[in-house]
Structure formats: structure tokens, C-alpha cells
Design a protein around this motif. Structure first.
Motif, PDB file in Angstrom:
ATOM      1  N   ALA A   1       0.676  -1.488   0.105  1.00  0.00           N
ATOM      2  CA  ALA A   1      -0.035  -0.020   0.203  1.00  0.00           C
ATOM      3  C   ALA A   1       0.949   1.222  -0.030  1.00  0.00           C
ATOM      4  CB  ALA A   1      -0.852  -0.207   1.103  1.00  0.00           C
ATOM      5  N   LEU A   2       2.179   1.326   0.767  1.00  0.00           N
ATOM      6  CA  LEU A   2       2.795   2.302   0.768  1.00  0.00           C
ATOM      7  C   LEU A   2       3.726   2.569  -0.410  1.00  0.00           C
ATOM      8  CD1 LEU A   2       4.335   1.972   4.339  1.00  0.00           C
ATOM      9  CD2 LEU A   2       2.838   3.786   3.436  1.00  0.00           C
ATOM     10  N   ASN A   3       3.905   1.752  -1.142  1.00  0.00           N
ATOM     11  CA  ASN A   3       4.612   1.859  -2.495  1.00  0.00           C
ATOM     12  C   ASN A   3       3.965   1.418  -3.777  1.00  0.00           C
ATOM     13  OD1 ASN A   3       7.093   2.238  -0.963  1.00  0.00           O
ATOM     14  ND2 ASN A   3       7.274   0.071  -0.643  1.00  0.00           N
ATOM     15  N   ASP A   4       2.712   1.879  -3.433  1.00  0.00           N
ATOM     16  CA  ASP A   4       1.677   1.705  -4.902  1.00  0.00           C
ATOM     17  C   ASP A   4       1.834   0.353  -5.328  1.00  0.00           C
ATOM     18  OD1 ASP A   4      -0.118   2.620  -6.684  1.00  0.00           O
ATOM     19  OD2 ASP A   4       1.139   3.529  -8.071  1.00  0.00           O
ATOM     20  N   GLY A   5       1.753  -0.705  -4.658  1.00  0.00           N
ATOM     21  CA  GLY A   5       1.938  -2.032  -5.387  1.00  0.00           C
ATOM     22  C   GLY A   5       0.628  -2.758  -4.707  1.00  0.00           C
ATOM     23  N   LYS A   6       0.477  -4.186  -5.377  1.00  0.00           N
ATOM     24  CA  LYS A   6      -0.639  -4.868  -4.772  1.00  0.00           C
ATOM     25  C   LYS A   6      -0.191  -6.180  -4.528  1.00  0.00           C
ATOM     26  CE  LYS A   6      -2.711  -6.410  -9.029  1.00  0.00           C
ATOM     27  NZ  LYS A   6      -4.027  -6.681  -9.836  1.00  0.00           N
TER      28      LYS A   6
ATOM     29  N   TYR B   1       4.393  -4.140  -8.237  1.00  0.00           N
ATOM     30  CA  TYR B   1       4.486  -2.615  -8.103  1.00  0.00           C
ATOM     31  C   TYR B   1       3.972  -2.013  -9.159  1.00  0.00           C
ATOM     32  CZ  TYR B   1       6.719  -3.818  -3.673  1.00  0.00           C
ATOM     33  OH  TYR B   1       6.926  -3.998  -2.479  1.00  0.00           O
ATOM     34  N   ASN B   2       3.487  -0.778  -9.410  1.00  0.00           N
ATOM     35  CA  ASN B   2       3.065  -0.077 -10.482  1.00  0.00           C
ATOM     36  C   ASN B   2       4.454   0.249 -11.069  1.00  0.00           C
ATOM     37  OD1 ASN B   2       1.994   1.412 -12.317  1.00  0.00           O
ATOM     38  ND2 ASN B   2       0.813   2.831 -10.939  1.00  0.00           N
ATOM     39  N   GLU B   3       4.465   0.144 -12.390  1.00  0.00           N
ATOM     40  CA  GLU B   3       5.686   0.692 -13.278  1.00  0.00           C
ATOM     41  C   GLU B   3       5.436   1.871 -14.027  1.00  0.00           C
ATOM     42  OE1 GLU B   3       6.599  -2.610 -15.619  1.00  0.00           O
ATOM     43  OE2 GLU B   3       6.748  -4.039 -13.997  1.00  0.00           O
ATOM     44  N   ASP B   4       5.319   2.935 -13.290  1.00  0.00           N
ATOM     45  CA  ASP B   4       5.264   4.253 -13.970  1.00  0.00           C
ATOM     46  C   ASP B   4       6.550   4.848 -14.360  1.00  0.00           C
ATOM     47  OD1 ASP B   4       2.512   4.334 -13.801  1.00  0.00           O
ATOM     48  OD2 ASP B   4       2.253   5.507 -11.938  1.00  0.00           O
ATOM     49  N   ASN B   5       7.676   4.326 -13.411  1.00  0.00           N
ATOM     50  CA  ASN B   5       9.140   4.635 -13.879  1.00  0.00           C
ATOM     51  C   ASN B   5       9.434   4.272 -14.997  1.00  0.00           C
ATOM     52  OD1 ASN B   5      11.665   5.309 -13.980  1.00  0.00           O
ATOM     53  ND2 ASN B   5      12.132   4.684 -11.679  1.00  0.00           N
TER      54      ASN B   5
END
Length: 164
Positions: free
Chosen positions: A100-105, A137-141
Motif C-alpha cells: 500500500a505504501l509503495n503503490d503495489g498490490k 508494484y506499479n511501473e510508472d518509472n
């Protein structure tokens, strides 16, 4: 992956209270684990009620997370299953918080309890537990996306099944 497992601590070994023969005045052995069977199984050193190994069994966490059992703790064989299960659930809760803190699931979380048999008295007990979690984790980078595409290119063709 995190684990909790029992450790043996025989440094504070003390013999039963009694006379020089190791027995008390009535001639019976001291019960170290009250409420357990006094019957000694064939091929075993002691009964579950008199087992020094079960009395001294301690559990300690081996992970780098802030959870219970960081220092060695004795748990009775009767309550070890619920204590280890709740400890492993702490690791699952930490995984959900981390995601939750690192925009993941959390894709997967599982807890496995390990069983053992006491070599002295033959009683089965919970020997520890293992928690496995998978977090996506969300890969927006854009740098992460590029690194993954380069890795994908490196692995293409590694698994080729050629039928003749």
C-alpha cells in the motif's frame, strides 16, 4: 520469505529436584509439562510430561522485519500452533502495508506451518512457519520499464522446443 523456528537452549539445563539418584522422596520423576501424558512410549527416553526438550524449546524469528519473536521465547506445545500462525500473519500484514505504501498490490500471500517430532518423548509439535508473499508494484518509472524490456530481450529464445 520469512521464517520462525525453534532453537534449542540446553545451557540452562537443570535436573529434576530430588535426591542423588535423581528421584524425589516418593520415587517418581518431577512433571515438567503438567497436563501431559505420563506414559513413556517404546523407544523414547521420557514421557511428554517429563520431557526436558519440550520444556526448553524456544522459538525465534529469523527475518529482518519488526515482528514478534525477535528474541528467543518459550511457547508451550499446546499453544505453539496458534502463536506461530499469528506470528506469520504479522508478516502477511506487513506485506499488505508495504504494498500500500509503495503503490503495489499483493498478488499472493501464503503461510505454511512446519511440524516436527520430539526425539525425546515422541510428541508432534509445530516446528515453525514460513510466509511467502508476491507483490506487484506499479511501473510508472520509465527506467524500470526499459530495464524490463531489455531483460525480456535477453531471455527470448532461451526456451526453444524443437520437434523433429
Amino acid at each position: 520469505m520469512s521464517t520462525i523456528s525453534p532453537i534449542s537452549n540446553f545451557a540452562n539445563y537443570s535436573s529434576p529436584v530430588g535426591n542423588a539418584s535423581g528421584n524425589n522422596a516418593e520415587g517418581s520423576k518431577v512433571t515438567m509439562n503438567p497436563g501431559e501424558s505420563n506414559v513413556k512410549s517404546p523407544g523414547r527416553k521420557s514421557s511428554p510430561a517429563e520431557c526436558e526438550t519440550c520444556k526448553n524449546r524456544k522459538y525465534q524469528d529469523g527475518s529482518d522485519e519488526m515482528v514478534s519473536f525477535k528474541s528467543a521465547t518459550h511457547i508451550s506445545p499446546q499453544s505453539a500452533a496458534s502463536a506461530v500462525r499469528s506470528h506469520e500473519q504479522e508478516h502477511v500484514s506487513n506485506a499488505y502495508k508495504k504494498a500500500a505504501l509503495n503503490d503495489g498490490k499483493v498478488l499472493q500471500a501464503s503461510v505454511q506451518l512446519h511440524m516436527g517430532v520430539c526425539p525425546e518423548c515422541g510428541r508432534s509439535y509445530v516446528a515453525g512457519g514460513t510466509t511467502s508473499t508476491k507483490i506487484q508494484y506499479n511501473e510508472d518509472n520509465p527506467y524500470e520499464k526499459n530495464a524490463k524490456s531489455l531483460q525480456a530481450e535477453a531471455f527470448k529464445g532461451n526456451n526453444v522446443d524443437v520437434a523433429v
